[in-house]
Motif scaffolding. Structure first.
Motif, PDB file in Angstrom:
ATOM      1  N   ILE B  73      74.164  18.411 -80.360  1.00 59.08           N
ATOM      2  CA  ILE B  73      73.414  18.976 -81.579  1.00 59.08           C
ATOM      3  C   ILE B  73      72.020  19.297 -80.764  1.00 59.08           C
ATOM      4  O   ILE B  73      71.702  18.359 -80.065  1.00 59.08           O
ATOM      5  CB  ILE B  73      73.001  17.576 -82.272  1.00 59.08           C
ATOM      6  N   GLU B  74      71.691  20.428 -80.849  1.00 59.47           N
ATOM      7  CA  GLU B  74      70.816  21.097 -80.267  1.00 59.47           C
ATOM      8  C   GLU B  74      70.741  21.058 -78.665  1.00 59.47           C
ATOM      9  O   GLU B  74      69.943  20.396 -78.124  1.00 59.47           O
ATOM     10  CB  GLU B  74      69.241  20.523 -80.798  1.00 59.47           C
ATOM     11  N   SER B  75      71.994  21.588 -78.358  1.00 58.47           N
ATOM     12  CA  SER B  75      72.297  21.316 -76.716  1.00 58.47           C
ATOM     13  C   SER B  75      72.128  19.988 -76.107  1.00 58.47           C
ATOM     14  O   SER B  75      72.424  19.704 -74.999  1.00 58.47           O
ATOM     15  CB  SER B  75      71.441  22.143 -75.942  1.00 58.47           C
ATOM     16  N   ARG B  76      72.140  18.850 -76.759  1.00 57.70           N
ATOM     17  CA  ARG B  76      72.092  17.517 -76.606  1.00 57.70           C
ATOM     18  C   ARG B  76      73.460  16.811 -76.618  1.00 57.70           C
ATOM     19  O   ARG B  76      74.024  16.903 -77.965  1.00 57.70           O
ATOM     20  CB  ARG B  76      70.962  16.767 -76.944  1.00 57.70           C
ATOM     21  N   MET B  77      74.194  16.174 -75.580  1.00 56.98           N
ATOM     22  CA  MET B  77      75.442  15.708 -76.095  1.00 56.98           C
ATOM     23  C   MET B  77      75.281  14.200 -76.820  1.00 56.98           C
ATOM     24  O   MET B  77      74.385  13.579 -76.498  1.00 56.98           O
ATOM     25  CB  MET B  77      76.176  15.200 -74.568  1.00 56.98           C
ATOM     26  N   VAL B  78      76.030  14.417 -77.878  1.00 58.41           N
ATOM     27  CA  VAL B  78      76.002  13.203 -78.569  1.00 58.41           C
ATOM     28  C   VAL B  78      77.482  12.459 -79.138  1.00 58.41           C
ATOM     29  O   VAL B  78      78.415  13.219 -78.850  1.00 58.41           O
ATOM     30  CB  VAL B  78      75.508  13.476 -80.012  1.00 58.41           C
ATOM     31  N   GLU B  79      77.365  11.211 -79.058  1.00 51.65           N
ATOM     32  CA  GLU B  79      78.396  10.486 -79.726  1.00 51.65           C
ATOM     33  C   GLU B  79      78.807  10.570 -81.158  1.00 51.65           C
ATOM     34  O   GLU B  79      77.793  10.634 -81.790  1.00 51.65           O
ATOM     35  CB  GLU B  79      78.553   9.014 -79.178  1.00 51.65           C
ATOM     36  N   MET B  80      79.898  10.099 -81.542  1.00 54.86           N
ATOM     37  CA  MET B  80      79.853  10.183 -83.171  1.00 54.86           C
ATOM     38  C   MET B  80      79.115   9.041 -83.773  1.00 54.86           C
ATOM     39  O   MET B  80      78.446   9.455 -84.903  1.00 54.86           O
ATOM     40  CB  MET B  80      81.525   9.645 -83.367  1.00 54.86           C
ATOM     41  N   ALA B  81      78.590   8.025 -83.287  1.00 62.08           N
ATOM     42  CA  ALA B  81      77.742   7.057 -83.632  1.00 62.08           C
ATOM     43  C   ALA B  81      76.281   7.709 -84.056  1.00 62.08           C
ATOM     44  O   ALA B  81      75.566   7.685 -85.089  1.00 62.08           O
ATOM     45  CB  ALA B  81      77.717   5.602 -83.036  1.00 62.08           C
ATOM     46  N   GLU B  82      75.941   8.571 -82.959  1.00 61.27           N
ATOM     47  CA  GLU B  82      74.848   9.188 -83.014  1.00 61.27           C
ATOM     48  C   GLU B  82      74.718  10.352 -84.191  1.00 61.27           C
ATOM     49  O   GLU B  82      73.783  10.588 -84.858  1.00 61.27           O
ATOM     50  CB  GLU B  82      74.345   9.990 -81.613  1.00 61.27           C
ATOM     51  N   VAL B  83      76.078  11.046 -84.315  1.00 62.05           N
ATOM     52  CA  VAL B  83      76.201  11.956 -85.190  1.00 62.05           C
ATOM     53  C   VAL B  83      75.978  11.298 -86.712  1.00 62.05           C
ATOM     54  O   VAL B  83      75.341  11.839 -87.496  1.00 62.05           O
ATOM     55  CB  VAL B  83      77.499  12.602 -85.136  1.00 62.05           C
ATOM     56  N   GLU B  84      76.592  10.267 -86.681  1.00 61.83           N
ATOM     57  CA  GLU B  84      76.486   9.647 -87.931  1.00 61.83           C
ATOM     58  C   GLU B  84      75.089   9.196 -88.315  1.00 61.83           C
ATOM     59  O   GLU B  84      74.663   9.251 -89.562  1.00 61.83           O
ATOM     60  CB  GLU B  84      77.394   8.158 -88.010  1.00 61.83           C
ATOM     61  N   ARG B  85      74.518   8.783 -87.326  1.00 56.18           N
ATOM     62  CA  ARG B  85      73.095   8.245 -87.445  1.00 56.18           C
ATOM     63  C   ARG B  85      72.103   9.677 -87.905  1.00 56.18           C
ATOM     64  O   ARG B  85      71.257   9.658 -88.934  1.00 56.18           O
ATOM     65  CB  ARG B  85      72.317   7.738 -86.276  1.00 56.18           C
ATOM     66  N   ILE B  86      72.305  10.597 -87.434  1.00 61.07           N
ATOM     67  CA  ILE B  86      71.663  11.795 -87.727  1.00 61.07           C
ATOM     68  C   ILE B  86      72.026  12.342 -89.079  1.00 61.07           C
ATOM     69  O   ILE B  86      71.078  12.717 -90.057  1.00 61.07           O
ATOM     70  CB  ILE B  86      71.953  13.004 -86.598  1.00 61.07           C
ATOM     71  N   VAL B  87      73.192  12.159 -89.472  1.00 63.46           N
ATOM     72  CA  VAL B  87      73.513  12.708 -90.657  1.00 63.46           C
ATOM     73  C   VAL B  87      73.047  11.928 -91.910  1.00 63.46           C
ATOM     74  O   VAL B  87      72.641  12.183 -92.786  1.00 63.46           O
ATOM     75  CB  VAL B  87      74.993  12.923 -90.895  1.00 63.46           C
ATOM     76  N   ARG B  88      73.160  10.611 -91.505  1.00 60.57           N
ATOM     77  CA  ARG B  88      72.237   9.630 -92.588  1.00 60.57           C
ATOM     78  C   ARG B  88      70.940   9.735 -92.736  1.00 60.57           C
ATOM     79  O   ARG B  88      70.511   9.787 -93.844  1.00 60.57           O
ATOM     80  CB  ARG B  88      72.644   7.922 -91.945  1.00 60.57           C
ATOM     81  N   ALA B  89      70.365  10.278 -91.610  1.00 64.39           N
ATOM     82  CA  ALA B  89      68.984  10.472 -91.754  1.00 64.39           C
ATOM     83  C   ALA B  89      68.872  11.541 -92.360  1.00 64.39           C
ATOM     84  O   ALA B  89      67.755  11.844 -93.293  1.00 64.39           O
ATOM     85  CB  ALA B  89      68.316  10.609 -90.330  1.00 64.39           C
ATOM     86  N   GLU B  90      69.650  12.514 -92.328  1.00 68.06           N
ATOM     87  CA  GLU B  90      69.368  13.770 -93.086  1.00 68.06           C
ATOM     88  C   GLU B  90      69.612  13.776 -94.413  1.00 68.06           C
ATOM     89  O   GLU B  90      68.993  14.117 -95.651  1.00 68.06           O
ATOM     90  CB  GLU B  90      70.221  14.881 -92.712  1.00 68.06           C
ATOM     91  N   ILE B  91      70.628  12.692 -95.058  1.00 66.85           N
ATOM     92  CA  ILE B  91      70.911  12.355 -96.287  1.00 66.85           C
ATOM     93  C   ILE B  91      69.740  11.616 -97.014  1.00 66.85           C
ATOM     94  O   ILE B  91      69.318  11.926 -98.088  1.00 66.85           O
ATOM     95  CB  ILE B  91      72.122  11.315 -96.522  1.00 66.85           C
ATOM     96  N   ASP B  92      69.029  10.929 -96.286  1.00 69.07           N
ATOM     97  CA  ASP B  92      67.911   9.993 -96.610  1.00 69.07           C
ATOM     98  C   ASP B  92      66.774  10.977 -96.803  1.00 69.07           C
ATOM     99  O   ASP B  92      65.988  10.949 -97.902  1.00 69.07           O
ATOM    100  CB  ASP B  92      67.479   8.969 -95.610  1.00 69.07           C
ATOM    101  N   HIS B  93      66.592  11.956 -95.846  1.00 68.36           N
ATOM    102  CA  HIS B  93      65.802  13.218 -96.099  1.00 68.36           C
ATOM    103  C   HIS B  93      65.807  13.672 -97.408  1.00 68.36           C
ATOM    104  O   HIS B  93      64.950  14.259 -98.202  1.00 68.36           O
ATOM    105  CB  HIS B  93      65.606  13.838 -94.824  1.00 68.36           C
ATOM    106  N   ALA B  94      67.035  13.947 -97.793  1.00 65.74           N
ATOM    107  CA  ALA B  94      67.553  14.805 -98.979  1.00 65.74           C
ATOM    108  C   ALA B  94      67.421  13.982-100.231  1.00 65.74           C
ATOM    109  O   ALA B  94      68.037  14.276-101.286  1.00 65.74           O
ATOM    110  CB  ALA B  94      68.562  15.417 -98.642  1.00 65.74           C
ATOM    111  N   GLY B  95      66.676  12.902-100.036  1.00 63.01           N
ATOM    112  CA  GLY B  95      66.661  12.007-101.265  1.00 63.01           C
ATOM    113  C   GLY B  95      67.967  11.193-101.689  1.00 63.01           C
ATOM    114  O   GLY B  95      68.150  10.838-102.731  1.00 63.01           O
ATOM    115  N   GLY B  96      68.710  10.996-100.581  1.00 64.67           N
ATOM    116  CA  GLY B  96      70.049  10.201-100.816  1.00 64.67           C
ATOM    117  C   GLY B  96      70.882  10.973-101.385  1.00 64.67           C
ATOM    118  O   GLY B  96      72.058  10.279-101.552  1.00 64.67           O
ATOM    119  N   ASP B  97      70.798  12.315-101.733  1.00 69.92           N
ATOM    120  CA  ASP B  97      71.729  13.195-102.048  1.00 69.92           C
ATOM    121  C   ASP B  97      72.784  13.690-100.953  1.00 69.92           C
ATOM    122  O   ASP B  97      72.085  14.847-100.500  1.00 69.92           O
ATOM    123  CB  ASP B  97      71.206  14.093-102.936  1.00 69.92           C
TER     124      ASP B  97
END
Lengths: 137, 143
Positions: B73-97
């Motif tokens: 993600i953005e040229s930074r190697m990430v593990e699945m757990a990190e991807v999940e954390r980022i996606v969760r953060a984006e969902i929170d940012h989108a008001g939980g939707d």
């Protein structure tokens, strides 16, 4: 006696072109540099299948299911009992099918991503608007 | 007798600094938007024409999957757990939707779909429905 120059005097205003030329050349250089850097990209949008089941709401229309598999080292598309070796053949058959129910694309774990993209593209080209990707567990 | 020339009320506006600043701003914004795309890793995307409707909004998250199945993600190697954390953060940012979160997946074309499927299953479990598979335009420009 009015010795000043009369109405016919010309007032010329110089437009400062130096900075404009500077910036235009900078823009030119910028476009020349970035032209080869960026490959033209697009994408194929689809929905991801959710685990949640509809509460007793059975669908009236059954979606078509396209399976992408790897057989003898070659990617094939399976639609019901029929097997297609090329994206073009798959598209030709999909075009004749009803579109209302949508289409599911299921990519097997061994199939290459290019074949999965090929199946999604064939569905889009055939006129399906409801395309859902079903990941294999 | 008045021998002085009549004063002109027209004041010449100096356009030089304005042109300089406006165009430098233009260049700045063009560069920064370009850099946002350059943070994407070079990936051998599947050669497909892609969707014809170009008016969709930009994806919320772009995940690259390189030839060895590594996620970036953005040229930074990430593990699945990190991807999940980022996606969760984006969902929170989108008001939980989660429906408002769109993921663009740029995967190597020769990679087995195993990696794509694994990621898709995780995204699906998080409630993300909208996703896109990145493609590159065929060399000939045809579909």
């Amino acid at each position: 006696m009015n010795l000043a120059r009369g109405r016919g005097a010309r007032h010329t205003y110089d437009l400062p072109l130096t900075s404009l030329i500077d910036v235009v050349f900078l823009l030119l250089v910028y476009f020349l540099l970035t032209l080869s850097l960026n490959q033209r990209e697009s994408d194929l949008a689809s929905a991801l299948q959710q685990d949640k089941q509809g509460a007793g709401k059975a669908a009236d229309l059954t979606p078509q299911i396209v399976r992408v598999e790897l057989v003898d080292g070659k990617a094939v598309y399976r639609l019901g009992e029929r097997v297609f070796g090329s994206q073009r053949d798959l598209r030709a058959v999909l075009e004749a099918l009803p579109k209302e129910g949508g289409v599911f694309v299921r990519g097997s774990n061994l199939a290459p991503v290019s074949a999965v993209a090929g199946a999604l593209q064939a569905c889009k080209d055939a006129g399906f608007t409801k395309v859902t990707y079903v990941p294999t567990k | 007798m008045n021998l002085t020339r009549p004063r002109s009320n027209v004041r010449a506006m100096d356009l030089t600094p304005m042109i300089d600043v406006v165009l430098q701003l233009l260049i700045f914004f063009m560069f920064t938007s370009q850099f946002a795309q350059l943070t994407r890793t070079s990936v051998n995307l599947p050669e497909q024409a892609g969707d014809k409707d170009g008016g969709r909004s930009a994806p919320t998250i772009t995940i690259d999957i390189g030839a060895e199945g590594r996620m970036l993600i953005e040229s930074r190697m990430v593990e699945m757990a990190e991807v999940e954390r980022i996606v969760r953060a984006e969902i929170d940012h989108a008001g939980g939707d989660a429906a408002r979160v769109t993921v663009l997946l740029r995967s190597d074309r020769d990679l087995p779909a195993l990696f794509v499927n694994g990621l898709a299953l995780r995204l699906s479990a998080l409630g993300v429905r909208g996703w896109r598979l990145g493609t590159s335009a065929p060399a000939g420009g045809g579909s």
